[in-house]
Every structure is written in C-alpha cells, then in structure tokens.
Design a protein around this motif. Structure first.
Motif, PDB file in Angstrom:
ATOM      1  N   PRO A  90       0.812  -1.221   0.000  1.00 46.88           N
ATOM      2  CA  PRO A  90       0.000   0.000   0.000  1.00 46.88           C
ATOM      3  C   PRO A  90       0.847   1.274   0.000  1.00 46.88           C
ATOM      4  CG  PRO A  90      -0.060  -1.027   2.159  1.00 46.88           C
ATOM      5  CD  PRO A  90       0.634  -1.999   1.238  1.00 46.88           C
ATOM      6  N   GLN A  91       2.119   1.157   0.381  1.00 48.31           N
ATOM      7  CA  GLN A  91       2.962   2.349   0.411  1.00 48.31           C
ATOM      8  C   GLN A  91       3.238   2.919  -0.979  1.00 48.31           C
ATOM      9  OE1 GLN A  91       3.877  -0.814   1.244  1.00 48.31           O
ATOM     10  NE2 GLN A  91       6.085  -1.032   1.401  1.00 48.31           N
ATOM     11  N   ILE A  92       2.968   2.167  -2.043  1.00 45.38           N
ATOM     12  CA  ILE A  92       3.139   2.685  -3.404  1.00 45.38           C
ATOM     13  C   ILE A  92       2.188   3.850  -3.649  1.00 45.38           C
ATOM     14  CG2 ILE A  92       2.936   2.117  -5.871  1.00 45.38           C
ATOM     15  CD1 ILE A  92       4.036  -0.658  -5.203  1.00 45.38           C
ATOM     16  N   ARG A  93       1.124   3.921  -2.864  1.00 44.57           N
ATOM     17  CA  ARG A  93       0.190   5.052  -2.974  1.00 44.57           C
ATOM     18  C   ARG A  93       0.936   6.387  -2.901  1.00 44.57           C
ATOM     19  NH1 ARG A  93      -5.274   6.091  -1.983  1.00 44.57           N
ATOM     20  NH2 ARG A  93      -5.635   3.910  -1.577  1.00 44.57           N
ATOM     21  N   GLY A  94       2.022   6.443  -2.133  1.00 40.42           N
ATOM     22  CA  GLY A  94       2.799   7.670  -2.007  1.00 40.42           C
ATOM     23  C   GLY A  94       3.377   8.128  -3.334  1.00 40.42           C
ATOM     24  N   VAL A  95       3.892   7.196  -4.128  1.00 46.77           N
ATOM     25  CA  VAL A  95       4.432   7.537  -5.447  1.00 46.77           C
ATOM     26  C   VAL A  95       3.302   7.952  -6.376  1.00 46.77           C
ATOM     27  CG1 VAL A  95       5.614   6.637  -7.489  1.00 46.77           C
ATOM     28  CG2 VAL A  95       6.378   5.964  -5.234  1.00 46.77           C
ATOM     29  N   VAL A  96       2.201   7.212  -6.327  1.00 48.33           N
ATOM     30  CA  VAL A  96       1.067   7.518  -7.200  1.00 48.33           C
ATOM     31  C   VAL A  96       0.548   8.916  -6.905  1.00 48.33           C
ATOM     32  CG1 VAL A  96      -1.299   6.853  -7.796  1.00 48.33           C
ATOM     33  CG2 VAL A  96       0.452   5.095  -7.502  1.00 48.33           C
ATOM     34  N   THR A  97       0.397   9.233  -5.645  1.00 47.23           N
ATOM     35  CA  THR A  97      -0.091  10.555  -5.251  1.00 47.23           C
ATOM     36  C   THR A  97       0.893  11.644  -5.695  1.00 47.23           C
ATOM     37  OG1 THR A  97      -1.184   9.564  -3.356  1.00 47.23           O
ATOM     38  CG2 THR A  97      -0.865  11.936  -3.288  1.00 47.23           C
ATOM     39  N   ARG A  98       2.170  11.384  -5.512  1.00 47.63           N
ATOM     40  CA  ARG A  98       3.189  12.365  -5.907  1.00 47.63           C
ATOM     41  C   ARG A  98       3.211  12.557  -7.421  1.00 47.63           C
ATOM     42  NH1 ARG A  98       7.614  10.351  -3.177  1.00 47.63           N
ATOM     43  NH2 ARG A  98       8.257   9.136  -4.963  1.00 47.63           N
ATOM     44  N   GLU A  99       3.068  11.458  -8.190  1.00 49.10           N
ATOM     45  CA  GLU A  99       3.140  11.529  -9.646  1.00 49.10           C
ATOM     46  C   GLU A  99       1.858  12.055 -10.290  1.00 49.10           C
ATOM     47  OE1 GLU A  99       5.748  10.725 -11.781  1.00 49.10           O
ATOM     48  OE2 GLU A  99       7.005  10.522 -10.006  1.00 49.10           O
ATOM     49  N   PHE A 100       0.700  11.682  -9.726  1.00 51.89           N
ATOM     50  CA  PHE A 100      -0.567  11.971 -10.383  1.00 51.89           C
ATOM     51  C   PHE A 100      -1.464  12.935  -9.618  1.00 51.89           C
ATOM     52  CE2 PHE A 100       0.726   7.842 -12.042  1.00 51.89           C
ATOM     53  CZ  PHE A 100       0.644   8.072 -13.402  1.00 51.89           C
ATOM     54  N   GLY A 101      -1.074  13.284  -8.411  1.00 54.52           N
ATOM     55  CA  GLY A 101      -1.880  14.222  -7.640  1.00 54.52           C
ATOM     56  C   GLY A 101      -3.222  13.646  -7.250  1.00 54.52           C
ATOM     57  N   ALA A 102      -4.285  14.287  -7.661  1.00 53.48           N
ATOM     58  CA  ALA A 102      -5.642  13.945  -7.205  1.00 53.48           C
ATOM     59  C   ALA A 102      -6.295  12.874  -8.076  1.00 53.48           C
ATOM     60  CB  ALA A 102      -6.504  15.205  -7.181  1.00 53.48           C
ATOM     61  N   ILE A 103      -5.564  11.824  -8.404  1.00 56.64           N
ATOM     62  CA  ILE A 103      -6.154  10.725  -9.176  1.00 56.64           C
ATOM     63  C   ILE A 103      -7.137   9.972  -8.281  1.00 56.64           C
ATOM     64  CG2 ILE A 103      -4.418   8.996  -8.623  1.00 56.64           C
ATOM     65  CD1 ILE A 103      -4.517   8.184 -11.597  1.00 56.64           C
ATOM     66  N   SER A 104      -8.177   9.442  -8.869  1.00 50.73           N
ATOM     67  CA  SER A 104      -9.208   8.741  -8.104  1.00 50.73           C
ATOM     68  C   SER A 104      -8.687   7.386  -7.628  1.00 50.73           C
ATOM     69  CB  SER A 104     -10.447   8.550  -8.976  1.00 50.73           C
ATOM     70  OG  SER A 104     -11.389   7.759  -8.301  1.00 50.73           O
TER      71      SER A 104
END
Length: 189
Positions: A90-104
């Motif tokens: 679940p920690q990959i969420r950090g990269v996703v949030t950083r790369e894509f911002g407010a993605i659903s």
C-alpha cells in the motif's frame, strides 16, 4: 580529447542513460500495475477482500484490454498479481499521489488490510516487519515484485526484499535463492 576517449565517453554515457531509462520504465510499470490493482479491487470488490459477483471480471478485463492492444495486461493471472501488489504494498500510494496528484484512488480500508484472515504488510501491527521504505521498494522491478508477492509469509518476503535490494539480485538470482530456501536455511543456522 583523443578518439579513444571520445568513444569511451559516448559509450559510458549511453550505458548509464540506458540503465536510467530501464529504471524509469520499470517504476512506471510498477505504478501502472498498482493502479490497475487498486481499480480492480474497487470495481470488482467494492473494497472488500472477496468479490461476491463477477467472478469472471479478470477474464473480461483481460480480453477487453487485449482488444485495445494494452500490452502486459491481457492475462488474468497478471491482473490477479496487480490486485495482490495493491494489497501487499500500500505504500506505493505515495508515489502515485506524488506523480498523479488527485487521481481517483479507493481508500485502503482495514478490511482490505486483511488477506485471507491474515494481516498483510503495510498494516499497522507489531507482528509484522516494517514495510519497505518507498524509495527501496521502487528499486524493485515488476518481475521481482511478482516473485515477492507470491510469498505468503511477510517475514520471508521482507527477508528476500532486503537481500534483493542489498545484493542487487537479478530476477534469476531471486528465483534461485527462493527456490533454494535461503530464508529457511538462514534461520536454521
């Protein structure tokens, strides 16, 4: 600069940049597959551990992605691996949030943090090893992560994650060490 130095400089820069491209491509693949896993869990399971309906979801998604010529996601087994990747890391969420911002993205619920009645890595409990730091996790390729997510024991997985990163193991080295039961042998000695 002489001719030999010119060739050496060009060759060295090319190799370093090719390694960089491979690293970035692997990170993008991991992020994509984690996102696919998140969306599959949200759509197929509404955040629950098991889907009640739509048991053929992965087969349908794989077939539709094949029609759209989306490479790497046309096998239901790979889509299953994407779901497991989402649950286990679940920690990959950090990269996703950083790369894509407010993605659903669906929230990671406590119910989802339980896999087959066992708590999984990334959940908060003293019975589990500390999750990999995101920077180290993103050093592992998709093929490394596919091997690691097949390990049910979180301590065993953590051992191979750390050894893989420290030793810069190739996928073949990782498979060989898992196959030779290095974790179990190390624990016995």
């Amino acid at each position: 600069m002489n001719y030999s130095s010119l060739i050496k400089s060009i060759t060295g820069a090319t190799h370093r940049l090719q390694e960089h491209v491979a690293t970035v491509a692997n990170q993008a693949l991991v992020i994509r597959n984690w996102l696919v896993g998140a969306w599959l869990v949200e759509f197929g399971q509404n955040g629950k551990d098991r889907a009640k309906y739509g048991l053929k979801l992965l087969e349908s998604v794989a077939a539709d992605l094949a029609k759209k010529e989306i490479k790497g996601l046309t096998d239901p087994r790979v889509l299953r691996d994407c779901r497991v990747l989402y649950r286990v890391y679940p920690q990959i969420r950090g990269v996703v949030t950083r790369e894509f911002g407010a993605i659903s993205l669906p929230p990671i619920s406590q119910e989802l943090a339980t896999l087959s009645g066992k708590r999984i890595r990334g959940s908060v409990t003293r019975d589990l090893p500390t999750p990999l730091v995101l920077e180290n996790l993103m050093r592992l390729s998709w093929t490394h992560l596919q091997e690691l997510i097949r390990l049910d024991d979180p301590w065993c997985r953590a051992f191979y994650e750390n050894e893989c990163i420290k030793g810069r193991w190739s996928i073949r080295q990782l498979q060989r060490q898992i196959g030779s039961l290095l974790y179990e042998r190390t624990g016995l000695s």
